[in-house]
Design an enzyme around this catalytic site. Structure first.
Site, PDB file in Angstrom:
ATOM      1  N   SER A  54       0.889  -1.240  -0.037  1.00 43.97           N
ATOM      2  CA  SER A  54       0.029   0.026   0.012  1.00 43.97           C
ATOM      3  C   SER A  54       0.985   1.308   0.069  1.00 43.97           C
ATOM      4  O   SER A  54       1.826   1.473  -0.717  1.00 43.97           O
ATOM      5  CB  SER A  54      -0.796  -0.120   1.114  1.00 43.97           C
ATOM      6  N   ASP A 213      -5.447  -2.888  -2.807  1.00 46.16           N
ATOM      7  CA  ASP A 213      -4.647  -2.489  -1.862  1.00 46.16           C
ATOM      8  C   ASP A 213      -4.173  -3.956  -1.191  1.00 46.16           C
ATOM      9  O   ASP A 213      -4.871  -4.769  -0.558  1.00 46.16           O
ATOM     10  CB  ASP A 213      -5.299  -1.683  -0.624  1.00 46.16           C
TER      11      ASP A 213
END
Length: 295
Positions: A54, A213
Protein backbone atom coordinates in the site's frame (compact mmCIF):
# COMPACT_ATOMS: atom_id res chain seq x y z
CA UNK A 1 23.78 11.43 18.10
CA UNK A 2 23.19 7.72 18.75
CA UNK A 3 25.05 6.17 21.67
CA UNK A 4 27.49 3.59 20.20
CA UNK A 5 26.85 1.48 23.31
CA UNK A 6 23.14 1.19 22.44
CA UNK A 7 22.03 -2.46 22.41
CA UNK A 8 20.36 -1.91 19.04
CA UNK A 9 23.57 -0.63 17.47
CA UNK A 10 25.57 -3.41 19.11
CA UNK A 11 23.22 -6.03 17.70
CA UNK A 12 23.43 -4.50 14.21
CA UNK A 13 27.22 -4.63 14.26
CA UNK A 14 26.99 -8.38 14.85
CA UNK A 15 23.94 -9.05 12.67
CA UNK A 16 22.92 -6.26 10.24
CA UNK A 17 19.46 -5.96 8.76
CA UNK A 18 19.44 -7.59 5.34
CA UNK A 19 15.73 -6.99 4.73
CA UNK A 20 13.56 -3.90 5.19
CA UNK A 21 9.74 -4.01 5.13
CA UNK A 22 7.41 -0.99 4.96
CA UNK A 23 3.78 -1.44 6.02
CA UNK A 24 0.91 0.56 4.56
CA UNK A 25 -1.03 3.25 6.35
CA UNK A 26 -1.87 6.09 3.96
CA UNK A 27 -0.51 9.42 5.13
CA UNK A 28 0.66 7.75 8.36
CA UNK A 29 3.49 6.40 6.20
CA UNK A 30 5.27 9.73 6.62
CA UNK A 31 6.24 8.27 10.00
CA UNK A 32 8.52 6.00 7.94
CA UNK A 33 10.32 9.00 6.47
CA UNK A 34 11.10 10.60 9.81
CA UNK A 35 12.13 7.30 11.39
CA UNK A 36 14.46 6.37 8.53
CA UNK A 37 15.98 9.86 8.48
CA UNK A 38 17.20 9.25 12.02
CA UNK A 39 18.19 5.57 11.92
CA UNK A 40 19.50 5.07 8.40
CA UNK A 41 23.10 6.12 8.98
CA UNK A 42 23.59 4.81 12.53
CA UNK A 43 22.22 1.41 11.51
CA UNK A 44 24.23 1.43 8.27
CA UNK A 45 20.89 0.45 6.75
CA UNK A 46 21.71 -0.98 3.32
CA UNK A 47 19.32 -3.93 2.97
CA UNK A 48 19.60 -6.49 0.21
CA UNK A 49 15.83 -6.87 -0.11
CA UNK A 50 13.03 -4.34 0.44
CA UNK A 51 9.26 -4.79 0.33
CA UNK A 52 6.26 -2.50 0.73
CA UNK A 53 2.48 -2.75 0.87
CA UNK A 54 0.00 0.00 0.00
CA UNK A 55 1.46 3.38 0.99
CA UNK A 56 4.51 1.47 2.20
CA UNK A 57 5.37 0.77 -1.45
CA UNK A 58 5.77 4.52 -1.88
CA UNK A 59 7.84 4.74 1.33
CA UNK A 60 10.09 1.93 0.10
CA UNK A 61 10.60 3.51 -3.31
CA UNK A 62 11.48 6.84 -1.69
CA UNK A 63 13.93 5.11 0.67
CA UNK A 64 15.75 3.48 -2.23
CA UNK A 65 15.85 6.62 -4.38
CA UNK A 66 16.35 8.97 -1.41
CA UNK A 67 13.26 10.96 -2.31
CA UNK A 68 11.63 11.04 1.15
CA UNK A 69 11.96 14.80 1.63
CA UNK A 70 10.86 15.49 -1.93
CA UNK A 71 7.73 13.41 -1.33
CA UNK A 72 7.02 15.40 1.85
CA UNK A 73 7.27 18.66 -0.08
CA UNK A 74 5.33 17.57 -3.16
CA UNK A 75 2.49 15.91 -1.28
CA UNK A 76 2.30 18.80 1.15
CA UNK A 77 1.93 21.20 -1.76
CA UNK A 78 -0.80 19.01 -3.25
CA UNK A 79 -2.74 19.23 0.02
CA UNK A 80 -2.20 22.96 0.53
CA UNK A 81 -5.26 24.20 -1.34
CA UNK A 82 -7.65 21.36 -0.56
CA UNK A 83 -10.36 21.89 2.02
CA UNK A 84 -12.37 18.71 1.35
CA UNK A 85 -11.72 15.02 0.84
CA UNK A 86 -14.62 14.70 -1.59
CA UNK A 87 -15.22 16.17 -5.03
CA UNK A 88 -16.72 19.63 -4.66
CA UNK A 89 -17.82 20.43 -8.20
CA UNK A 90 -19.60 18.68 -11.05
CA UNK A 91 -16.47 18.95 -13.17
CA UNK A 92 -14.34 17.34 -10.48
CA UNK A 93 -16.92 14.62 -9.86
CA UNK A 94 -17.02 13.80 -13.57
CA UNK A 95 -13.24 13.46 -13.60
CA UNK A 96 -12.59 11.84 -10.23
CA UNK A 97 -15.81 10.32 -8.93
CA UNK A 98 -16.62 10.93 -5.28
CA UNK A 99 -13.03 11.76 -4.29
CA UNK A 100 -9.93 13.19 -6.03
CA UNK A 101 -7.57 11.04 -3.93
CA UNK A 102 -6.63 8.61 -6.68
CA UNK A 103 -5.80 11.37 -9.17
CA UNK A 104 -3.84 13.41 -6.62
CA UNK A 105 -1.86 10.35 -5.51
CA UNK A 106 -0.86 9.52 -9.10
CA UNK A 107 0.13 13.13 -9.80
CA UNK A 108 2.31 13.22 -6.67
CA UNK A 109 3.96 9.88 -7.38
CA UNK A 110 4.60 10.89 -10.99
CA UNK A 111 6.27 14.13 -9.91
CA UNK A 112 8.42 12.56 -7.20
CA UNK A 113 9.80 9.78 -9.39
CA UNK A 114 11.72 11.53 -12.12
CA UNK A 115 14.10 9.68 -14.45
CA UNK A 116 16.96 9.69 -11.92
CA UNK A 117 14.77 8.25 -9.16
CA UNK A 118 13.43 5.52 -11.41
CA UNK A 119 16.96 4.64 -12.52
CA UNK A 120 18.07 4.40 -8.89
CA UNK A 121 15.29 1.91 -8.21
CA UNK A 122 15.96 -0.08 -11.37
CA UNK A 123 19.62 -0.43 -10.34
CA UNK A 124 18.99 -0.71 -6.58
CA UNK A 125 18.46 -3.57 -4.14
CA UNK A 126 15.81 -6.23 -4.72
CA UNK A 127 12.46 -4.47 -4.30
CA UNK A 128 9.06 -6.14 -4.21
CA UNK A 129 5.63 -4.53 -3.94
CA UNK A 130 2.66 -6.41 -2.49
CA UNK A 131 -0.57 -6.25 -4.47
CA UNK A 132 -3.82 -8.05 -3.69
CA UNK A 133 -6.65 -9.32 -5.89
CA UNK A 134 -10.39 -9.11 -5.17
CA UNK A 135 -12.41 -12.33 -4.84
CA UNK A 136 -14.07 -11.89 -8.22
CA UNK A 137 -13.15 -10.25 -11.52
CA UNK A 138 -16.80 -9.73 -12.44
CA UNK A 139 -17.66 -7.21 -9.71
CA UNK A 140 -14.22 -6.34 -8.31
CA UNK A 141 -15.20 -3.03 -6.73
CA UNK A 142 -18.27 -4.21 -4.85
CA UNK A 143 -16.98 -7.66 -3.92
CA UNK A 144 -14.54 -5.96 -1.57
CA UNK A 145 -17.18 -4.90 0.96
CA UNK A 146 -16.97 -8.24 2.83
CA UNK A 147 -13.17 -8.05 2.60
CA UNK A 148 -13.09 -4.63 4.19
CA UNK A 149 -15.32 -5.84 7.02
CA UNK A 150 -13.12 -8.91 7.54
CA UNK A 151 -9.97 -6.75 7.42
CA UNK A 152 -11.24 -4.27 10.02
CA UNK A 153 -12.51 -7.07 12.25
CA UNK A 154 -9.17 -8.87 12.01
CA UNK A 155 -7.32 -5.72 13.06
CA UNK A 156 -9.71 -5.21 15.98
CA UNK A 157 -9.77 -8.80 17.22
CA UNK A 158 -6.42 -10.34 16.31
CA UNK A 159 -4.52 -7.02 16.28
CA UNK A 160 -1.44 -8.31 14.47
CA UNK A 161 0.32 -7.06 11.31
CA UNK A 162 -0.27 -10.36 9.51
CA UNK A 163 -3.94 -10.20 8.54
CA UNK A 164 -5.63 -13.56 7.80
CA UNK A 165 -9.41 -13.21 7.56
CA UNK A 166 -9.69 -11.45 4.14
CA UNK A 167 -7.87 -14.38 2.51
CA UNK A 168 -10.54 -16.71 3.90
CA UNK A 169 -13.06 -14.76 1.79
CA UNK A 170 -11.11 -15.24 -1.42
CA UNK A 171 -8.55 -12.44 -1.56
CA UNK A 172 -5.04 -13.38 -2.59
CA UNK A 173 -1.82 -11.48 -3.18
CA UNK A 174 1.41 -11.34 -5.15
CA UNK A 175 4.82 -9.80 -4.70
CA UNK A 176 5.73 -7.84 -7.84
CA UNK A 177 9.30 -7.12 -8.92
CA UNK A 178 9.45 -3.32 -8.69
CA UNK A 179 12.92 -3.13 -10.21
CA UNK A 180 11.57 -4.77 -13.34
CA UNK A 181 8.60 -2.38 -13.31
CA UNK A 182 11.05 0.54 -13.15
CA UNK A 183 13.04 -0.82 -16.09
CA UNK A 184 9.82 -1.23 -18.07
CA UNK A 185 8.64 2.31 -17.29
CA UNK A 186 5.77 1.04 -15.09
CA UNK A 187 6.96 1.96 -11.60
CA UNK A 188 4.41 4.76 -11.09
CA UNK A 189 1.62 2.45 -12.24
CA UNK A 190 2.72 -0.25 -9.77
CA UNK A 191 2.97 2.11 -6.79
CA UNK A 192 -0.48 3.53 -7.55
CA UNK A 193 -2.05 0.10 -8.12
CA UNK A 194 -0.70 -1.07 -4.77
CA UNK A 195 -2.68 1.63 -2.95
CA UNK A 196 -6.16 1.15 -4.46
CA UNK A 197 -8.74 1.23 -1.66
CA UNK A 198 -12.11 0.06 -2.98
CA UNK A 199 -14.91 0.91 -3.26
CA UNK A 200 -13.81 4.56 -2.89
CA UNK A 201 -11.06 4.17 -5.54
CA UNK A 202 -11.48 2.69 -8.98
CA UNK A 203 -10.04 -0.82 -9.18
CA UNK A 204 -6.94 -0.85 -11.36
CA UNK A 205 -5.23 -3.73 -13.13
CA UNK A 206 -1.80 -5.27 -13.25
CA UNK A 207 -0.80 -7.73 -15.95
CA UNK A 208 -4.41 -8.42 -16.83
CA UNK A 209 -5.70 -8.94 -13.28
CA UNK A 210 -7.71 -6.59 -11.06
CA UNK A 211 -5.73 -5.20 -8.15
CA UNK A 212 -6.64 -3.84 -4.72
CA UNK A 213 -4.64 -2.57 -1.75
CA UNK A 214 -2.14 -5.25 -0.73
CA UNK A 215 -2.32 -4.09 2.88
CA UNK A 216 -5.75 -5.72 3.11
CA UNK A 217 -4.01 -9.12 3.11
CA UNK A 218 -0.91 -8.31 5.15
CA UNK A 219 0.56 -5.22 6.78
CA UNK A 220 4.09 -6.65 6.64
CA UNK A 221 4.91 -8.37 3.33
CA UNK A 222 7.95 -10.59 3.86
CA UNK A 223 10.39 -10.68 0.91
CA UNK A 224 10.88 -13.70 -1.29
CA UNK A 225 13.34 -15.19 -0.67
CA UNK A 226 13.25 -14.54 3.07
CA UNK A 227 16.88 -14.60 4.18
CA UNK A 228 18.60 -12.82 7.03
CA UNK A 229 17.45 -10.39 9.67
CA UNK A 230 14.47 -8.15 8.88
CA UNK A 231 13.51 -4.67 10.09
CA UNK A 232 9.73 -4.26 9.76
CA UNK A 233 8.36 -0.71 10.02
CA UNK A 234 4.67 -0.37 10.91
CA UNK A 235 2.48 2.74 11.04
CA UNK A 236 0.00 1.80 13.75
CA UNK A 237 0.14 0.04 17.10
CA UNK A 238 -0.84 -3.61 17.53
CA UNK A 239 -1.61 -5.49 20.71
CA UNK A 240 0.07 -8.63 19.40
CA UNK A 241 3.40 -7.94 17.76
CA UNK A 242 4.77 -11.25 16.48
CA UNK A 243 7.63 -12.84 18.37
CA UNK A 244 9.54 -14.24 15.43
CA UNK A 245 13.24 -15.09 15.17
CA UNK A 246 15.28 -12.69 13.04
CA UNK A 247 12.40 -10.24 12.55
CA UNK A 248 12.32 -6.93 14.41
CA UNK A 249 8.88 -5.31 14.29
CA UNK A 250 8.90 -1.57 15.04
CA UNK A 251 5.67 0.30 15.67
CA UNK A 252 5.01 3.95 16.60
CA UNK A 253 5.23 4.71 20.31
CA UNK A 254 1.78 6.32 20.10
CA UNK A 255 -0.93 7.10 17.60
CA UNK A 256 0.59 8.71 14.50
CA UNK A 257 -0.88 12.24 14.17
CA UNK A 258 -2.22 11.78 10.63
CA UNK A 259 -5.51 10.49 9.27
CA UNK A 260 -4.98 7.65 6.82
CA UNK A 261 -6.70 9.17 3.79
CA UNK A 262 -7.08 12.82 4.79
CA UNK A 263 -5.69 14.84 1.88
CA UNK A 264 -6.51 18.27 3.32
CA UNK A 265 -3.89 18.95 6.01
CA UNK A 266 -0.21 19.22 5.10
CA UNK A 267 0.67 19.95 8.73
CA UNK A 268 -0.31 16.39 9.66
CA UNK A 269 2.25 15.06 7.18
CA UNK A 270 4.97 16.99 9.00
CA UNK A 271 3.59 15.89 12.38
CA UNK A 272 3.75 12.24 11.29
CA UNK A 273 7.31 12.77 10.07
CA UNK A 274 8.33 14.39 13.36
CA UNK A 275 6.74 11.51 15.30
CA UNK A 276 8.88 9.12 13.26
CA UNK A 277 11.99 11.12 14.09
CA UNK A 278 11.25 11.01 17.81
CA UNK A 279 10.63 7.28 17.69
CA UNK A 280 13.84 6.79 15.71
CA UNK A 281 15.76 8.48 18.49
CA UNK A 282 14.05 6.30 21.11
CA UNK A 283 14.83 3.23 19.04
CA UNK A 284 18.52 4.04 18.72
CA UNK A 285 18.70 4.74 22.46
CA UNK A 286 17.31 1.26 23.11
CA UNK A 287 14.26 2.64 24.89
CA UNK A 288 11.44 0.17 24.29
CA UNK A 289 8.42 2.46 24.88
CA UNK A 290 6.35 -0.32 23.27
CA UNK A 291 8.24 0.28 20.04
CA UNK A 292 9.58 -3.10 19.07
CA UNK A 293 9.42 -6.84 19.38
CA UNK A 294 12.07 -9.43 18.52
CA UNK A 295 13.11 -12.84 19.74
Amino acid sequence: MADPASPILASVRDDPFRQLIFSGGGTRCFWHGGFCEVVRRPLALEPERITGASGGALSAACFISRREEKLLAVMGEAFADRGHNVSTSLEEANEDGITPHQRIYREVVGEVFDADAIEAIADGPAFQVMIAHPPTERFPKWSTFPLIAAYLLDLAVRSTPHVKWPEALGADNDLIDARLAAREGRLVDLICAAAVIPPVFNVEGWDGEKVIDGGMTTKAPIPEPDEGRSLILLTRRFRNLPQTPRRLYVQPSGEVPADKIDFTDRDKLHAAWDAGRRDGELFLAGEDAGLFSER
